[in-house]
Design an enzyme around this catalytic site. Structure first.
Site, mmCIF file in Angstrom:
data_model
loop_
_atom_site.group_PDB
_atom_site.id
_atom_site.type_symbol
_atom_site.label_atom_id
_atom_site.label_comp_id
_atom_site.label_asym_id
_atom_site.label_seq_id
_atom_site.Cartn_x
_atom_site.Cartn_y
_atom_site.Cartn_z
ATOM 1 N N ASP A 29 0.863 -1.179 0.000
ATOM 2 C CA ASP A 29 0.000 0.000 0.000
ATOM 3 C C ASP A 29 0.903 1.234 0.000
ATOM 4 O OD1 ASP A 29 -2.309 1.698 0.513
ATOM 5 O OD2 ASP A 29 -1.633 1.745 2.601
ATOM 6 N N ASP A 31 -0.201 5.249 0.868
ATOM 7 C CA ASP A 31 -0.458 6.190 1.970
ATOM 8 C C ASP A 31 -0.614 5.444 3.297
ATOM 9 O OD1 ASP A 31 -1.059 9.022 0.682
ATOM 10 O OD2 ASP A 31 -2.004 7.520 -0.607
ATOM 11 N N ASP A 203 -2.254 -0.410 5.850
ATOM 12 C CA ASP A 203 -2.598 0.173 7.144
ATOM 13 C C ASP A 203 -4.083 0.396 7.374
ATOM 14 O OD1 ASP A 203 -2.550 2.362 5.154
ATOM 15 O OD2 ASP A 203 -2.980 3.621 6.891
#
Length: 254
Positions: A29, A31, A203
């Site tokens: 991922d 961001d 996240d």
């Protein structure tokens, strides 16, 4: 040569060993995983050290590395300075590889939804609207008191338009169908990923389908941030910890 024995994780909370990536396919991922989340999505910058790290990891893994992001594939490519890396953008709806982006047509309903969101943002200082190739995000990080109203609007727009509603970290996004789990599944059917085990690092709630898919395919998920209920089996504290873990793996191959 990629290894194919299933990865066993102790349950989310324990940090992953560097050896977790041996022979694996690595999906990252963006961001909140490779770069810290900032107040404005357009303020994110990718430093030279991260660009070099991704290149080194891709080389070490014989090309079995991809960025899997909610951002558009072209934007991620630009942020990485035009680096030649496989990118799955727009939550798996776009794929950029070998210099070409494969993407579906932009849903016509997005324009009307964006106009409604922009009107909402104008009436709620601190709220931001993020335009994406196949989606639009309503960010309330700068106005947390607007969360309930933002959710109500996003739910109304999703119901009226048929677009997918995706909640994330202080954002509600309307977008074309697709998720990071389907993105990983599709990439794992392609060379050079096929025949290895997937490891996905992310996240947010938007990353949960990716964790679940990686686990279902015999691999593993790595959650970034505080411990919570998750399909990931391992955890790292923050972006700095992710970079340190990846750097350690890269150096072991030198």
């Amino acid at each position: 040569m990629a290894e194919t024995s299933e990865i066993e994780a102790p349950g989310v909370g324990a940090p992953p060993p560097a050896g977790l990536l041996n022979g694996a396919s690595l999906f990252l991922d963006f961001d909140g995983t490779l770069v810290d989340i900032v107040a404005r999505p357009d303020a994110v910058r990718v430093d030279a050290a991260l660009i070099d790290l991704i290149a080194a990891l891709s080389h070490r893994l014989d090309g079995r590395l991809a960025i899997v992001s909610g951002r558009g594939a072209a934007e991620v490519h630009r942020l990485f300075g035009g680096a030649d890396v496989v990118i799955s953008g727009s939550h798996g709806a776009e794929l950029r590889r070998d210099g070409v982006i494969d993407a579906p047509a932009r849903p016509v309903a997005l324009d009307a939804a964006m106009a409604r969101m922009q009107a909402f943002a104008s009436a709620h200082p601190g709220v931001l609207v993020e335009a994406k190739p196949l989606g639009v995000g309503l960010h309330y990080r700068g106005a947390p008191q607007a969360e309930a109203a933002a959710r109500d609007l996003a739910e109304q727009l999703a119901q009226a338009s048929g677009l997918t509603l995706q909640a994330g970290k202080m954002v509600f996004e309307l977008r074309a169908p697709g998720d990071k789990g389907s993105a990983i599944s599709a990439l794992m059917a392609m060379p050079p990923f096929a025949g290895s085990l997937p490891v996905f690092v992310g996240d947010d709630l938007t990353d949960e389908p990716g964790f679940a898919m990686a686990q279902a395919m015999g691999g593993a998920g790595v959650l970034v941030g505080p411990a919570r209920a998750s399909a990931a089996g391992w955890r790292l504290d923050d972006v700095a910890a992710v970079r340190e873990w990846l750097t350690r793996f890269g150096k072991e191959g030198e």
